[in-house]
Design an enzyme around this catalytic site. Structure first.
Site, PDB file in Angstrom:
ATOM      1  NE  ARG A  68      40.973  39.550  35.741  1.00  0.00           N
ATOM      2  CZ  ARG A  68      41.913  40.491  35.887  1.00  0.00           C
ATOM      3  NH1 ARG A  68      42.997  40.426  35.176  1.00  0.00           N
ATOM      4  NH2 ARG A  68      41.769  41.463  36.765  1.00  0.00           N
ATOM      5  CB  THR A  69      34.101  38.214  35.751  1.00  0.00           C
ATOM      6  OG1 THR A  69      35.230  37.710  36.452  1.00  0.00           O
ATOM      7  CG2 THR A  69      32.957  37.226  35.824  1.00  0.00           C
ATOM      8  CE  LYS A  96      19.406  59.631  42.384  1.00  0.00           C
ATOM      9  NZ  LYS A  96      18.591  59.631  41.163  1.00  0.00           N
ATOM     10  NE  ARG A 119      32.923  39.802  40.354  1.00  0.00           N
ATOM     11  CZ  ARG A 119      34.155  39.709  39.849  1.00  0.00           C
ATOM     12  NH1 ARG A 119      34.973  40.749  39.901  1.00  0.00           N
ATOM     13  NH2 ARG A 119      34.561  38.595  39.278  1.00  0.00           N
ATOM     14  CG  HIS A 147      34.547  33.932  40.596  1.00  0.00           C
ATOM     15  ND1 HIS A 147      33.763  33.920  39.451  1.00  0.00           N
ATOM     16  CD2 HIS A 147      35.478  34.909  40.391  1.00  0.00           C
ATOM     17  CE1 HIS A 147      34.212  34.845  38.610  1.00  0.00           C
ATOM     18  NE2 HIS A 147      35.240  35.454  39.157  1.00  0.00           N
TER      19      HIS A 147
HETATM   20  N1   CP Z   1      39.233  36.724  38.098  1.00  0.00           N
HETATM   21  C1   CP Z   1      38.315  37.714  38.190  1.00  0.00           C
HETATM   22  O1   CP Z   1      37.209  37.521  38.707  1.00  0.00           O
HETATM   23  O2   CP Z   1      38.738  38.896  37.667  1.00  0.00           O
HETATM   24  P1   CP Z   1      37.859  40.242  37.613  1.00  0.00           P
HETATM   25  O3   CP Z   1      37.689  40.713  39.043  1.00  0.00           O
HETATM   26  O4   CP Z   1      38.666  41.193  36.783  1.00  0.00           O
HETATM   27  O5   CP Z   1      36.528  39.905  37.006  1.00  0.00           O
END
Ligand code: CP
Length: 318
Positions: A68-69, A96, A119, A147
């Site tokens: 999603r993100t 590496k 992320r 998040h």
């Molecule tokens: N909700 C969320 O962060 O989903 P993803 O891990 O698919 O990005």
């Protein structure tokens, strides 16, 4: 219907980065939500292409999996006219022996990105990158820390459905202690005047509770009086082994079923940030309930929310 976009006072949003909800006050969250509401109203209009980021390069760096993100940041950036480079960091030269810092400095030197979306499994990795590069950095999830765009899109979803956040009671249920989604949501919801019940087995409750938050180890008690029930995935990747002995037992006690939902307010809405584990934290007929489940609305609202964040951090530079 959203507030006219020209009436959203972007000048009051002065942050260079979006690293966490903890950096934002209620007024700044409100500015993001007003802009996100405007973008959400126009999302289905394919001719709506504001192009305010034409010429910008947005770099997404995902050191952990995402459906999603990552995708919604890409869609959001492209709808605003930016170019997007997505790097799958699992295939980078870190394998590496290149250090994390050298990887970041290399990518920055090569692309000169105008924004980096990151992320990472390490707590604080986005803040570290922000200290090394000149452009805005957006946290797309770091460890169990924050998040922020998930909490913002969740707030947008609740507000577009119920018209407000202030005065609501929201239950956040499941693996709260390992959840960055729970941490950012608890912070955002209480800043906007909601109260929060967290519901989890004792081993998955956080050690400290913020003002406005109550903890329960029973779904029956924790769902009482709630307008919204937000379920969480068990985050085994950050969990000590053995904290959940049996998924069947977990579902029996904490999985959201239509029967457990009767303890919440009549018509209470159901949310889940995804990815979902059906039959573990949520039953199929709850996840798919067209009257109660907002799960696909949450996914949809990821795009306008991330458009709003990119707009606020980058507008005026292109
Ligand atoms: N909700 C969320 O962060 O989903 P993803 O891990 O698919 O990005």
């Amino acid at each position: 219907m959203s507030k006219p976009v020209e009436k959203v006072d972007r000048s009051k949003f002065k942050h260079k980065h979006l690293l966490g909800i903890s950096d934002l006050n209620a007024e700044e969250i409100e500015i993001i939500l007003q802009l996100a509401d405007y973008y959400a109203d126009n999302l289905d209009d394919r001719s709506f292409k504001p192009d305010i980021l034409k010429g910008a390069i947005v770099l997404t760096l995902f050191f952990e999996d995402s459906t999603r993100t990552r995708t919604s940041f890409e869609v959001a950036a492209k709808r605003l006219g930016a170019d997007v480079a997505n790097l799958d960091m699992r295939t980078s030269s870190e394998s590496k022996g290149e250090s994390f810092m050298d990887t970041i400095l290399t990518l920055n030197s090569m692309m000169r990105p105008d924004a980096i979306v990151v992320r990472h499994k390490e707590y604080g990795a986005p803040a570290f990158i922000a200290s090394k590069v000149p452009c805005p950095v957006i946290n797309a999830g770091d460890s169990w820390h924050e998040h922020p765009t998930q909490a913002l899109l969740d707030a947008l979803t609740i507000r577009r459905k119920l018209g407000k956040i202030d005065g609501l009671k929201v239950a956040i249920c499941g693996d709260v202690s390992h959840s960055r989604v729970a941490a950012s949501n608890i912070d955002l919801l209480t800043k906007l005047g909601a109260s929060v019940n967290i519901v989890a087995p004792p081993a998955l409750l956080p050690e400290k509770l913020k003002d406005g938050v109550q903890a329960f180890d029973s779904m029956e008690e924790g769902l009482k009086g709630c307008d919204v029930v937000m379920m969480l995935r068990n985050q085994y990747e950050r969990m000590e082994a053995g904290l959940i002995k049996s998924e069947a037992e977990f579902f029996e006690q904490y999985g959201l079923t239509q029967e457990k939902l009767t303890h919440a307010n009549k018509g209470a809405l159901v949310m889940h940030p995804g990815p979902m584990n059906r039959g573990v934290e949520i039953a199929d007929d709850v996840a798919d309930d067209p009257k109660r489940s907002l799960i696909l609305e949450q996914v949809r609202n990821g795009v306008p929310t991330r458009m709003a964040v990119l707009d606020l951090l980058l507008k005026g530079k292109f």
